[in-house]
Write a protein that holds these residues in place. Sequence first.
Motif, PDB file in Angstrom:
ATOM      1  N   ASP A  82       0.831  -1.200   0.000  1.00  0.00           N
ATOM      2  CA  ASP A  82       0.000   0.000   0.000  1.00  0.00           C
ATOM      3  C   ASP A  82       0.871   1.257   0.000  1.00  0.00           C
ATOM      4  O   ASP A  82       2.102   1.182  -0.031  1.00  0.00           O
ATOM      5  N   ALA A  83       0.227   2.411   0.056  1.00  0.00           N
ATOM      6  CA  ALA A  83       0.945   3.687  -0.007  1.00  0.00           C
ATOM      7  C   ALA A  83       1.851   3.911   1.197  1.00  0.00           C
ATOM      8  O   ALA A  83       2.792   4.693   1.133  1.00  0.00           O
ATOM      9  N   GLN A  84       1.581   3.221   2.307  1.00  0.00           N
ATOM     10  CA  GLN A  84       2.411   3.342   3.507  1.00  0.00           C
ATOM     11  C   GLN A  84       3.522   2.292   3.559  1.00  0.00           C
ATOM     12  O   GLN A  84       4.258   2.224   4.537  1.00  0.00           O
ATOM     13  N   GLY A  85       3.618   1.453   2.536  1.00  0.00           N
ATOM     14  CA  GLY A  85       4.679   0.464   2.476  1.00  0.00           C
ATOM     15  C   GLY A  85       4.363  -0.837   3.198  1.00  0.00           C
ATOM     16  O   GLY A  85       5.273  -1.598   3.517  1.00  0.00           O
ATOM     17  N   ARG A  86       3.089  -1.103   3.451  1.00  0.00           N
ATOM     18  CA  ARG A  86       2.695  -2.358   4.106  1.00  0.00           C
ATOM     19  C   ARG A  86       2.219  -3.359   3.055  1.00  0.00           C
ATOM     20  O   ARG A  86       1.526  -2.999   2.105  1.00  0.00           O
ATOM     21  N   LEU A  87       2.591  -4.614   3.254  1.00  0.00           N
ATOM     22  CA  LEU A  87       2.188  -5.683   2.336  1.00  0.00           C
ATOM     23  C   LEU A  87       0.697  -5.938   2.511  1.00  0.00           C
ATOM     24  O   LEU A  87       0.238  -6.279   3.596  1.00  0.00           O
ATOM     25  N   GLU A  88      -0.077  -5.776   1.418  1.00  0.00           N
ATOM     26  CA  GLU A  88      -1.533  -5.921   1.494  1.00  0.00           C
ATOM     27  C   GLU A  88      -2.013  -7.331   1.197  1.00  0.00           C
ATOM     28  O   GLU A  88      -3.043  -7.744   1.721  1.00  0.00           O
ATOM     29  N   GLN A  89      -1.303  -8.045   0.327  1.00  0.00           N
ATOM     30  CA  GLN A  89      -1.737  -9.404  -0.019  1.00  0.00           C
ATOM     31  C   GLN A  89      -0.536 -10.277  -0.320  1.00  0.00           C
ATOM     32  O   GLN A  89       0.550  -9.796  -0.595  1.00  0.00           O
ATOM     33  N   ALA A 125       3.103  -5.016  11.875  1.00  0.00           N
ATOM     34  CA  ALA A 125       3.203  -3.596  11.525  1.00  0.00           C
ATOM     35  C   ALA A 125       3.515  -3.393  10.051  1.00  0.00           C
ATOM     36  O   ALA A 125       3.240  -2.332   9.495  1.00  0.00           O
ATOM     37  N   GLU A 126       4.065  -4.429   9.388  1.00  0.00           N
ATOM     38  CA  GLU A 126       4.486  -4.295   8.003  1.00  0.00           C
ATOM     39  C   GLU A 126       3.574  -4.998   6.998  1.00  0.00           C
ATOM     40  O   GLU A 126       3.868  -5.000   5.812  1.00  0.00           O
ATOM     41  N   HIS A 127       2.492  -5.620   7.474  1.00  0.00           N
ATOM     42  CA  HIS A 127       1.553  -6.211   6.512  1.00  0.00           C
ATOM     43  C   HIS A 127       0.125  -6.047   7.005  1.00  0.00           C
ATOM     44  O   HIS A 127      -0.111  -5.749   8.176  1.00  0.00           O
ATOM     45  N   CYS A 128      -0.866  -6.230   6.109  1.00  0.00           N
ATOM     46  CA  CYS A 128      -2.265  -5.930   6.403  1.00  0.00           C
ATOM     47  C   CYS A 128      -3.179  -7.151   6.465  1.00  0.00           C
ATOM     48  O   CYS A 128      -4.352  -7.018   6.780  1.00  0.00           O
ATOM     49  N   PHE A 129      -2.689  -8.339   6.142  1.00  0.00           N
ATOM     50  CA  PHE A 129      -3.587  -9.491   6.064  1.00  0.00           C
ATOM     51  C   PHE A 129      -3.519 -10.392   7.292  1.00  0.00           C
ATOM     52  O   PHE A 129      -4.075 -11.484   7.299  1.00  0.00           O
ATOM     53  N   SER A 174      11.043   4.394   1.115  1.00  0.00           N
ATOM     54  CA  SER A 174      10.565   5.783   1.077  1.00  0.00           C
ATOM     55  C   SER A 174       9.110   5.865   1.545  1.00  0.00           C
ATOM     56  O   SER A 174       8.728   6.825   2.219  1.00  0.00           O
ATOM     57  N   ARG A 175       8.309   4.870   1.209  1.00  0.00           N
ATOM     58  CA  ARG A 175       6.915   4.852   1.686  1.00  0.00           C
ATOM     59  C   ARG A 175       6.873   4.673   3.203  1.00  0.00           C
ATOM     60  O   ARG A 175       6.070   5.304   3.881  1.00  0.00           O
ATOM     61  N   ARG A 176       7.739   3.816   3.730  1.00  0.00           N
ATOM     62  CA  ARG A 176       7.803   3.603   5.180  1.00  0.00           C
ATOM     63  C   ARG A 176       8.187   4.888   5.904  1.00  0.00           C
ATOM     64  O   ARG A 176       7.620   5.212   6.943  1.00  0.00           O
ATOM     65  N   ARG A 177       9.185   5.587   5.369  1.00  0.00           N
ATOM     66  CA  ARG A 177       9.623   6.832   6.007  1.00  0.00           C
ATOM     67  C   ARG A 177       8.465   7.822   6.081  1.00  0.00           C
ATOM     68  O   ARG A 177       8.271   8.497   7.090  1.00  0.00           O
ATOM     69  N   ALA A 178       7.682   7.904   5.007  1.00  0.00           N
ATOM     70  CA  ALA A 178       6.529   8.808   4.990  1.00  0.00           C
ATOM     71  C   ALA A 178       5.504   8.391   6.045  1.00  0.00           C
ATOM     72  O   ALA A 178       4.905   9.225   6.708  1.00  0.00           O
ATOM     73  N   ARG A 179       5.336   7.090   6.225  1.00  0.00           N
ATOM     74  CA  ARG A 179       4.387   6.567   7.219  1.00  0.00           C
ATOM     75  C   ARG A 179       4.853   6.878   8.630  1.00  0.00           C
ATOM     76  O   ARG A 179       4.058   7.230   9.494  1.00  0.00           O
TER      77      ARG A 179
END
Length: 181
Positions: A82-89, A125-129, A174-179
Amino acid sequence: MTKTALPLHADDLTGFVRALSRQLGETSPSHLKLMNMVARAAGFQNVQHMRSATAALRRIEARTDQAAPDMRSVERALRLFDAQGRLEQWHSKRAVQTISLWVLWSALPAGEVLQEPELNALLIAEHCFDDPAILRRTMISCGLLTRQRDGTDYQRVEREPPPEAKSAIRVIASRRRARLM
């Protein structure tokens, strides 16, 4: 008495030979003869052999140092985040899974021993599923993590990521840093 080998390195053969020629003065052979003499002293047949061997070495080094990543695989892996750098699937293809695991690997602390709950918290913290177990197991089978036989003391394995993983890690970092800001 044993002799200690002294390495000699000259950035430019022409400049080295000119300086040598000046030192030899009038007894110096022609520039080309002197260049061939130095090349033979370095173990080559002549200066042309030295040039071609050096050029071949540079081409080989350029190929191995600059391995081009398969950007199609990187793109497939990046779509899973996703936009925050987390694994969605979790992707079905192993090559894309491996790139995704490298990205998760980069979020783990280097050189630290983690207990399972600590590792799970980092992975959650690094994934969504909500399945840290599959990530843990697959990271172990890919050689990115080690653990004790009893399932404790997880540790990140320090290795050089492949070119595809490096590309994906840069984007997701870079997405993680923004998050995290």
